[in-house]
Enzyme design. Structure first.
Site, PDB file in Angstrom:
ATOM      1  CG  HIS A  67       4.412  -3.151  -5.217  1.00  0.00           C
ATOM      2  ND1 HIS A  67       4.647  -3.838  -4.053  1.00  0.00           N
ATOM      3  CD2 HIS A  67       3.359  -2.338  -4.954  1.00  0.00           C
ATOM      4  CE1 HIS A  67       3.776  -3.449  -3.127  1.00  0.00           C
ATOM      5  NE2 HIS A  67       2.977  -2.546  -3.661  1.00  0.00           N
ATOM      6  NE  ARG A 100       1.358  -4.618   1.198  1.00  0.00           N
ATOM      7  CZ  ARG A 100       1.047  -3.517   0.501  1.00  0.00           C
ATOM      8  NH1 ARG A 100       0.818  -3.596  -0.795  1.00  0.00           N
ATOM      9  NH2 ARG A 100       0.973  -2.351   1.087  1.00  0.00           N
TER      10      ARG A 100
HETATM   11  P1  NAP Z   1      -9.298  -1.427   3.090  1.00  0.00           P
HETATM   12  O1  NAP Z   1     -10.061  -0.185   2.808  1.00  0.00           O
HETATM   13  O2  NAP Z   1      -8.796  -1.670   4.463  1.00  0.00           O
HETATM   14  O3  NAP Z   1     -10.227  -2.669   2.632  1.00  0.00           O
HETATM   15  C1  NAP Z   1      -9.926  -3.977   2.937  1.00  0.00           C
HETATM   16  C2  NAP Z   1     -11.052  -4.890   2.452  1.00  0.00           C
HETATM   17  O4  NAP Z   1     -10.639  -6.253   2.642  1.00  0.00           O
HETATM   18  C3  NAP Z   1     -12.341  -4.708   3.230  1.00  0.00           C
HETATM   19  O5  NAP Z   1     -13.446  -4.839   2.351  1.00  0.00           O
HETATM   20  C4  NAP Z   1     -12.318  -5.876   4.207  1.00  0.00           C
HETATM   21  O6  NAP Z   1     -13.593  -6.344   4.602  1.00  0.00           O
HETATM   22  C5  NAP Z   1     -11.657  -6.930   3.357  1.00  0.00           C
HETATM   23  N1  NAP Z   1     -11.062  -7.995   4.194  1.00  0.00           N
HETATM   24  C6  NAP Z   1     -10.115  -7.888   5.137  1.00  0.00           C
HETATM   25  N2  NAP Z   1      -9.874  -9.088   5.712  1.00  0.00           N
HETATM   26  C7  NAP Z   1     -10.708  -9.962   5.101  1.00  0.00           C
HETATM   27  C8  NAP Z   1     -10.954 -11.348   5.257  1.00  0.00           C
HETATM   28  N3  NAP Z   1     -10.291 -12.085   6.157  1.00  0.00           N
HETATM   29  N4  NAP Z   1     -11.898 -11.917   4.466  1.00  0.00           N
HETATM   30  C9  NAP Z   1     -12.586 -11.185   3.561  1.00  0.00           C
HETATM   31  N5  NAP Z   1     -12.397  -9.866   3.367  1.00  0.00           N
HETATM   32  C10 NAP Z   1     -11.473  -9.265   4.130  1.00  0.00           C
HETATM   33  O7  NAP Z   1      -8.025  -1.531   2.129  1.00  0.00           O
HETATM   34  P2  NAP Z   1      -7.756  -0.781   0.737  1.00  0.00           P
HETATM   35  O8  NAP Z   1      -7.411   0.635   0.970  1.00  0.00           O
HETATM   36  O9  NAP Z   1      -8.888  -1.073  -0.184  1.00  0.00           O
HETATM   37  O10 NAP Z   1      -6.424  -1.527   0.262  1.00  0.00           O
HETATM   38  C11 NAP Z   1      -6.377  -2.934   0.097  1.00  0.00           C
HETATM   39  C12 NAP Z   1      -4.947  -3.399  -0.108  1.00  0.00           C
HETATM   40  O11 NAP Z   1      -4.489  -3.077  -1.402  1.00  0.00           O
HETATM   41  C13 NAP Z   1      -3.892  -2.755   0.786  1.00  0.00           C
HETATM   42  O12 NAP Z   1      -3.912  -3.304   2.099  1.00  0.00           O
HETATM   43  C14 NAP Z   1      -2.613  -3.103   0.055  1.00  0.00           C
HETATM   44  O13 NAP Z   1      -2.146  -4.369   0.487  1.00  0.00           O
HETATM   45  C15 NAP Z   1      -3.063  -3.203  -1.405  1.00  0.00           C
HETATM   46  N6  NAP Z   1      -2.483  -2.130  -2.244  1.00  0.00           N
HETATM   47  C16 NAP Z   1      -1.681  -2.472  -3.276  1.00  0.00           C
HETATM   48  C17 NAP Z   1      -1.156  -1.491  -4.107  1.00  0.00           C
HETATM   49  C18 NAP Z   1      -0.328  -1.850  -5.304  1.00  0.00           C
HETATM   50  O14 NAP Z   1       0.238  -0.962  -5.943  1.00  0.00           O
HETATM   51  N7  NAP Z   1      -0.252  -3.104  -5.683  1.00  0.00           N
HETATM   52  C19 NAP Z   1      -1.441  -0.136  -3.858  1.00  0.00           C
HETATM   53  C20 NAP Z   1      -2.246   0.173  -2.779  1.00  0.00           C
HETATM   54  C21 NAP Z   1      -2.777  -0.823  -1.968  1.00  0.00           C
HETATM   55  P3  NAP Z   1     -14.605  -5.397   5.447  1.00  0.00           P
HETATM   56  O15 NAP Z   1     -15.135  -4.398   4.422  1.00  0.00           O
HETATM   57  O16 NAP Z   1     -15.654  -6.312   5.911  1.00  0.00           O
HETATM   58  O17 NAP Z   1     -13.800  -4.762   6.537  1.00  0.00           O
HETATM   59  C1  GLV Z   2       1.290   0.001  -2.046  1.00  0.00           C
HETATM   60  O1  GLV Z   2       1.390  -1.173  -2.152  1.00  0.00           O
HETATM   61  C2  GLV Z   2       0.619   0.657  -0.970  1.00  0.00           C
HETATM   62  O2  GLV Z   2       0.324   0.037   0.065  1.00  0.00           O
HETATM   63  O3  GLV Z   2       0.371   1.877  -1.119  1.00  0.00           O
END
Ligand code: NAP
Ligand code: GLV
Length: 313
Positions: free
Chosen positions: A276, A228
């Site tokens: 994005h 983000r």
């Molecule tokens: P997720 O499944 O909730 O995974 C989050 C990961 O971050 C987990 O491994 C978690 O650790 C770790 N984490 C959270 N807080 C932390 C901290 N304080 N210190 C260290 N590690 C921490 O999320 P996801 O589905 O993979 O998505 C991640 C993010 O990608 C989304 O929240 C969004 O912001 C971003 N995103 C961006 C796009 C884009 O187009 N740019 C698209 C989609 C998503 P644990 O495993 O220990 O819980």
């Molecule tokens: C994009 O940033 C998403 O959260 O899907």
């Protein structure tokens, strides 16, 4: 499609919402599905599908049970001041995870194979055979090894990169050297050639990509940021790029989006801006998951991709 009494309202600060509402209405005939223009009595609404609900906009929904994000991140919902104590879900979708893995693989190859240097050489009509090394000589470190980070890590490992990951809690992943928690953060950063940010935005992770993180990387490391915008300290990344502490960066998310034309990040040395688009969920996948979760809600079953508001992701 079984009948239901509540209304599903697609409302929030995304132009995609009316289109998604129309698709949902086609896929769930007989259900009451509205958007901002057709809202009607807010007391009938039990499900809101949203992206960044405007301040105060959820308050009239006195019978709300579920707020569903149309994206993978739920920060856009959890940041709502006064969010009622209801279920919050986000999108988890295999195609979205594949898109993210492709984006990061492209970035990792761009820097590792030195396409950045070759593009600069071409601009000066310079024929220079830049050195090429095996992927196994490059460590890609992923901050955030959740649904997306784990999928990215697996693809990069298959592509031959050394891969490490950093998460909040201890976990294991085949072919990935895992670190966790604040105590192991600097040890993780010290061995990373390309750092990937795939963290959710929470109070703990806001502003995390700052000077202390860049300085903890080996000199000349690169960054791929797809978390983000609020993770990124814009001043610190420009300093790190100018000094060469960061050799390059591929950045998909920005503190202000759209990135204003006057923003210095457009011209930061060796920084690639993408708008994005690293991973965008398909309309069918979003609507399919929302409708499935509404059916689960009605049946009293556990919801898919529910987030923990207390944890922040
Ligand atoms: P997720 O499944 O909730 O995974 C989050 C990961 O971050 C987990 O491994 C978690 O650790 C770790 N984490 C959270 N807080 C932390 C901290 N304080 N210190 C260290 N590690 C921490 O999320 P996801 O589905 O993979 O998505 C991640 C993010 O990608 C989304 O929240 C969004 O912001 C971003 N995103 C961006 C796009 C884009 O187009 N740019 C698209 C989609 C998503 P644990 O495993 O220990 O819980
Ligand atoms: C994009 O940033 C998403 O959260 O899907």
């Amino acid at each position: 499609m079984t009948a239901r009494t509540g209304t599903i309202a697609f409302v929030g600060q995304s132009r995609d919402l009316p289109r998604l509402a129309a698709l949902a209405a086609v896929r769930a005939p007989g259900w009451r599905i509205v958007d901002a223009d057709t809202l009607g009595d807010p007391a009938t609404v039990d499900v809101v599908v949203s992206w960044r609900p405007a301040p105060g906009s959820l308050d009239p929904f006195s019978n709300l049970k579920l707020v569903h994000s149309i994206g993978a991140g739920a920060d856009n919902i959890l940041e709502y001041a006064g969010l009622p104590d209801v279920h919050v879900c986000r999108i988890v979708d295999p195609d979205l995870a594949d898109s993210m893995a492709q984006y990061v693989l492209w970035g990792a190859l761009h820097f590792h194979r030195q396409f950045d240097a070759m593009l600069r050489d071409q601009a000066g009509k310079t024929w220079r055979r830049v050195s090429q090394r095996p992927a196994s000589s490059c460590t890609v470190g992923i901050m955030g090894v959740g649904v997306l980070g784990a999928h990215v890590a697996t693809l990069l490992a298959h592509a031959g990169f050394r891969v490490s990951g950093w998460s909040r809690s201890a976990k294991t992943l085949p072919n990935v050297a895992m670190y966790h928690g604040d105590a192991q953060r600097d040890a993780f950063l010290a061995q990373v050639d390309t750092l990937v940010c795939l963290l959710p935005l929470t109070p703990d992770t806001a502003g995390i990509l700052d000077r202390t993180v860049f300085d903890a990387l080996p000199h000349g490391a690169t960054l791929i940021h797809c978390g983000r915008g609020a993770h990124l300290n814009a001043t610190d990344i420009q300093s790190a790029l100018r000094s060469g502490q960061l050799r390059g960066a591929l950045v998909d998310v920005f503190p202000q989006e759209p990135l204003p034309a006057t923003d210095p990040l457009w011209d930061a040395p060796n920084l690639i801006v993408t708008p994005h688009i690293a991973a965008v969920a398909d309309d069918d996948a979003i609507v399919g998951q929302v409708l499935d979760n509404v059916r689960r809600l009605d049946a009293g079953l556990p919801l898919h991709a529910a987030v923990d508001p207390a944890r922040g992701y």
